[in-house]
Design an enzyme around this catalytic site. Structure first.
Site, PDB file in Angstrom:
ATOM      1  N   PRO A  17      24.947  61.245  15.872  1.00 35.80           N
ATOM      2  CA  PRO A  17      23.567  61.752  16.183  1.00 35.80           C
ATOM      3  C   PRO A  17      22.442  60.862  15.691  1.00 35.80           C
ATOM      4  O   PRO A  17      22.884  60.158  14.561  1.00 35.80           O
ATOM      5  CB  PRO A  17      23.534  63.077  15.468  1.00 35.80           C
ATOM      6  CG  PRO A  17      24.412  63.058  14.286  1.00 35.80           C
ATOM      7  CD  PRO A  17      25.432  62.321  14.562  1.00 35.80           C
ATOM      8  N   ASP A  29      28.514  46.539  25.685  1.00 30.73           N
ATOM      9  CA  ASP A  29      28.060  48.049  26.106  1.00 30.73           C
ATOM     10  C   ASP A  29      26.501  48.008  26.454  1.00 30.73           C
ATOM     11  O   ASP A  29      25.880  49.033  26.304  1.00 30.73           O
ATOM     12  CB  ASP A  29      28.355  49.046  24.986  1.00 30.73           C
ATOM     13  CG  ASP A  29      28.407  50.563  25.235  1.00 30.73           C
ATOM     14  OD1 ASP A  29      28.710  50.680  26.593  1.00 30.73           O
ATOM     15  OD2 ASP A  29      28.202  51.551  24.646  1.00 30.73           O
TER      16      ASP A  29
END
Length: 379
Positions: free
Chosen positions: A191, A303
């Site tokens: 997170p 990515d």
């Protein structure tokens, strides 16, 4: 109850415990007989309905037999005065006696199973405890060793990088103990939380998920790699935190979140005019060119996607999330990996299929991202 005397195998006796003896009007007494002899005498007499010891002292002796109806027989309460109930054997059909015996045997079987199970569980627990203690000690030692290696590696790098260390207490205070209200999102790493330091500076805290085995190598990769990169179109790493089981990266806070938050939402996409979209495209291209050509290291991001392009207060784009990135040597043009990472849809075919990556892999991802910015549609 009418019982047959023709076949003694069809007759039996049920033991009743703690009962008041029946009225003695139709009874017979013999003080010299034992309980077995008493049973045989009752069994051989069709009129006999019950028997017991006539004297219950010292384990019981004598024989008392009742004929005909059993009058005034009842269970004596376990409390109160004269609570001196006696065992009495009542004549019954054999099938009923067997039924009672089966019930008793089942009850005893359940008790035995419970006792044996508890004993096995206790023994197993005793034997397992040293193993668990050993495994836990080994696990803690490995975690401590891993943390020390990461810390030493980062500290070795930070001598040249001047990468600040943030204490866990500082991060907890800044994020209001990782409040859900401060959560910005979550990825494969873990997170991300918004935080505010005591000097009112806003930060983004990327917290390594404890269950993420992949995140540990990403953490080391990102903290060592991105600290060396300085460009206005790359998100800036402000510091790191390693304390106990916590591993966190602290970034500059991007108030406008990520590019996918705007371009894939019909209402919010109206904020992005064509000139703004063009500036975002150019900014991403400049950041990518810096990674591939102009930085001291040649970096393949691996990515590049809309959710990894962050937007600052002026909607300037910044490439983020270098956990998957790879460093190339000066003369190296491509690499190969058995572990294909990234996001399908943005991956170049040669990378997704064969694990081959190069600067062209990032250019392919940039082309997909360009189409998404122009069309507002996900790949």
């Amino acid at each position: 109850m009418q019982l047959s005397c023709d076949d003694k195998d069809k007759i039996g006796f049920v033991k009743l415990v703690g009962y008041k003896m029946p009225d003695t009007t139709y009874s017979w007494l013999n003080e010299s007989m034992n309980l077995i002899e008493c049973r045989d005498k009752c069994l051989n007499n069709c009129s006999c309905m019950a028997y017991t010891n006539s004297d219950i002292r010292n384990g019981g002796s004598g024989c008392a037999i009742w004929y005909g109806d059993l009058i005034d027989i009842r269970l004596i309460s376990a409390t109160g005065q004269n609570a001196t109930g006696q065992d009495v054997y009542i004549r019954m059909p054999a099938e009923q006696v067997n039924h009672e015996e089966v019930k008793h045997k089942r009850k005893m079987k359940v008790i035995v199973i419970l006792v044996v199970s508890m004993a096995i569980a206790v023994v197993f627990g005793i034997l397992l405890r040293p193993y668990c203690i050993c495994k836990r000690t080994t696990f803690r030692a490995e975690k401590m060793k891993t943390n020390e290696m990461i810390d030493q590696h980062i500290e070795g790098q930070s001598e040249d990088l001047e990468l600040p260390f943030f204490s866990l207490a500082t991060i907890i205070d800044a994020t209001n103990n990782f409040s859900s209200n401060n959560k910005l999102g979550e990825g494969g790493f873990g997170p991300v939380y918004k935080g505010t330091l005591t000097n009112e500076k806003e930060i983004a805290v990327k917290r390594l998920s404890r269950s993420s085995g992949q995140g540990l190598s990403e953490f080391k990769n990102e903290v060592i790699l991105i600290a060396k990169l300085q460009h206005r179109n790359l998100v800036r790493l402000l510091g790191y935190c390693i304390e106990g089981e916590e591993k966190m990266l602290i970034y500059e806070y991007m108030p406008n979140r990520s590019l996918d938050f705007f371009i894939f939402d019909q209402r919010r996409a109206n904020v992005l005019g064509w000139s703004m979209r063009f500036n975002i495209i150019c900014g991403i291209a400049r950041g990518l060119l810096y990674l591939h050509e102009d930085s001291s290291l040649r970096i393949i991001h691996r990515d590049l996607k809309a959710s990894n392009i962050l937007l600052d207060s002026k909607m300037n784009p910044k490439i983020s999330d270098f956990g998957m990135a790879r460093i190339f040597g000066g003369d190296q043009t491509e690499g190969n990996t058995n572990r294909v990472v990234g996001t399908y849809g943005y991956m170049a075919p040669e990378y997704a299929i064969d694990g081959l990556f190069s600067v062209k892999s990032d250019v392919f991802s940039f082309g997909i991202l360009l189409l998404e910015i122009l069309s507002g549609k996900k790949n």
